[in-house]
Design an enzyme around this catalytic site. Structure first.
Site, short mmCIF file in Angstrom:
data_model
loop_
_atom_site.label_atom_id
_atom_site.label_comp_id
_atom_site.label_asym_id
_atom_site.label_seq_id
_atom_site.Cartn_x
_atom_site.Cartn_y
_atom_site.Cartn_z
CG ASN A 1 -0.71 -9.29 7.77
OD1 ASN A 1 0.03 -10.00 7.11
ND2 ASN A 1 -1.98 -9.58 7.94
CG ASN B 1 -4.78 -7.35 7.37
OD1 ASN B 1 -3.78 -6.96 7.95
ND2 ASN B 1 -5.61 -8.25 7.90
CE LYS B 2 -2.92 -5.28 11.45
NZ LYS B 2 -3.05 -6.67 11.01
CG LEU B 3 -2.70 3.23 7.24
CD1 LEU B 3 -4.04 3.56 6.59
CD2 LEU B 3 -2.37 4.24 8.33
#
Length: 367
Positions: free
Chosen positions: A178, A180-182
């Protein structure tokens, strides 16, 4: 506004996506799909990876690949994003909630065995905000009771437990890409496993159980699912993966800066990192204790008024209407953390001066 957690685009994303557009390979068939699976499996050291359209699809696919369904129970934490709990219901099984640890925010393995019944088929540990669950003890319990372990590693890509990547210790691991992930593909996920048979089963289910006959027709032996990731998004994933070590370094470095600037403040408990783990600190998370002059929500409001986006910990799933009648081990720590926890800005692109600004706001709130 300093955002909570936004993507970092700094590599070959434009180049690889343009290649997909130039060659018309934009859907779920294309070289980047296979490449992303292969390169990701190598990165986490798993034998098989199956790319999906999101992390929730990966979790759903994991349960279906292990034939978990109606009449089965699955143990899961309540302090989590709701996806793993929802997917248990998707397959017709019943979630059973375990409490969490105060220091790490993850599933308390001491609370698992009391929840096991003859109906229990699996455990889903969630490595929330980046800190791994105590996987040695959890795997011992699972082996003793003949249970599957599906790791929700959607928030812990880059975290390690005793030298192993989260997501590769249980029977199946699930990741999210997604925004907002790393690393991100905009939307997307990945299922990994070290069992070749399980991996092939997952791939088969994810691609509509499609078999191509000799004349090119498509035959479907059983119900399947369209969980495939488009080549366009896989291309972005390949580009993001090329920079993952740098992103991990920055995340951990930023967490250390936060720790140093906030360590002496009364009423604030900082995140920990146990000796046998490497915490990627997907979201840098603190706990506001009774000694603090502001409540958790008052501090979030003050940060917002000063241009800083902060977010409370996840609301306990066992208190939400669809799950309020589910069995659990007693949710004392879960409820307490849900009322006290704050996630602070944690983007890879977050600058030191911005962390200092955030910490100054928090520090001034205590004066």
């Amino acid at each position: 506004m300093i955002p909570l957690c936004i993507p970092e685009i700094r590599g070959n994303e434009w180049k690889y996506i343009k290649e997909c557009l130039d060659t018309n390979w934009v859907s779920s068939v294309g070289s980047y799909v296979d490449r992303f699976e292969i390169e990701f499996s190598k990165y986490v050291n798993a034998k098989k990876a199956v790319v999906t359209m999101n992390g929730t699809a990966a979790l759903d696919l994991a349960l279906r690949s292990l034939s978990i369904g109606p009449g089965d129970e699955v143990i899961v934490p309540s302090l989590t994003f709701i996806s793993p709990v929802n997917t248990i219901r998707y397959v017709g099984a019943t979630p059973v909630f375990a409490d969490v640890c105060r220091g790490t925010f993850v599933m308390d393995t001491n609370k698992i065995e009391e929840l096991i019944t003859p109906k229990t088929r699996a455990i889903i540990p969630v490595h929330i905000y980046g800190h791994p669950v105590d996987m040695d003890k959890l795997m011992s319990i699972a082996k003793k009771h003949n249970l599957y372990v599906i790791e929700d590693a959607t928030e812990s890509l880059g975290s390690m437990y005793s030298g192993k990547a989260t997501g590769t210790i249980g029977d199946i691991g699930c990741f999210s890409f997604n925004g907002n992930k790393l690393i991100t593909t905009g939307a997307g996920g990945m299922l990994v496993t070290n069992d070749e048979k399980t991996g092939e089963r997952a791939k088969y289910l994810a691609t509509q159980t499609k078999t191509i006959t000799d004349n090119g027709a498509m035959y479907h032996e059983e119900v399947g699912y369209n969980y495939r990731m488009p080549n366009l998004l896989a291309a972005m994933g390949c580009a993001q993966l090329e920079n993952i070590e740098e992103y991990i370094r920055i995340k951990r470095e930023n967490a250390n800066i936060y720790n140093e600037l906030l360590k002496d403040l009364k009423g604030i408990t900082l995140p920990i990192e146990k000796s046998n783990v490497k915490n990627v600190h997907w979201l840098y998370s603190i706990v506001i204790e009774d000694e603090h002059v502001l409540t958790r929500d008052e501090l979030i409001k003050k940060l917002g008024e000063n241009g800083v986006q902060a977010r409370p910990f996840f609301m306990p799933v066992h208190k939400m209407k669809p799950y309020e009648n589910c069995r659990h081990s007693g949710m004392k720590i879960t409820d307490d953390l849900a009322n006290r926890g704050i996630n602070l800005p944690s983007s890879v692109g977050l600058k030191k001066i911005e962390i200092e600004q955030i910490c100054d706001i928090i520090r001034n709130a205590t004066l």
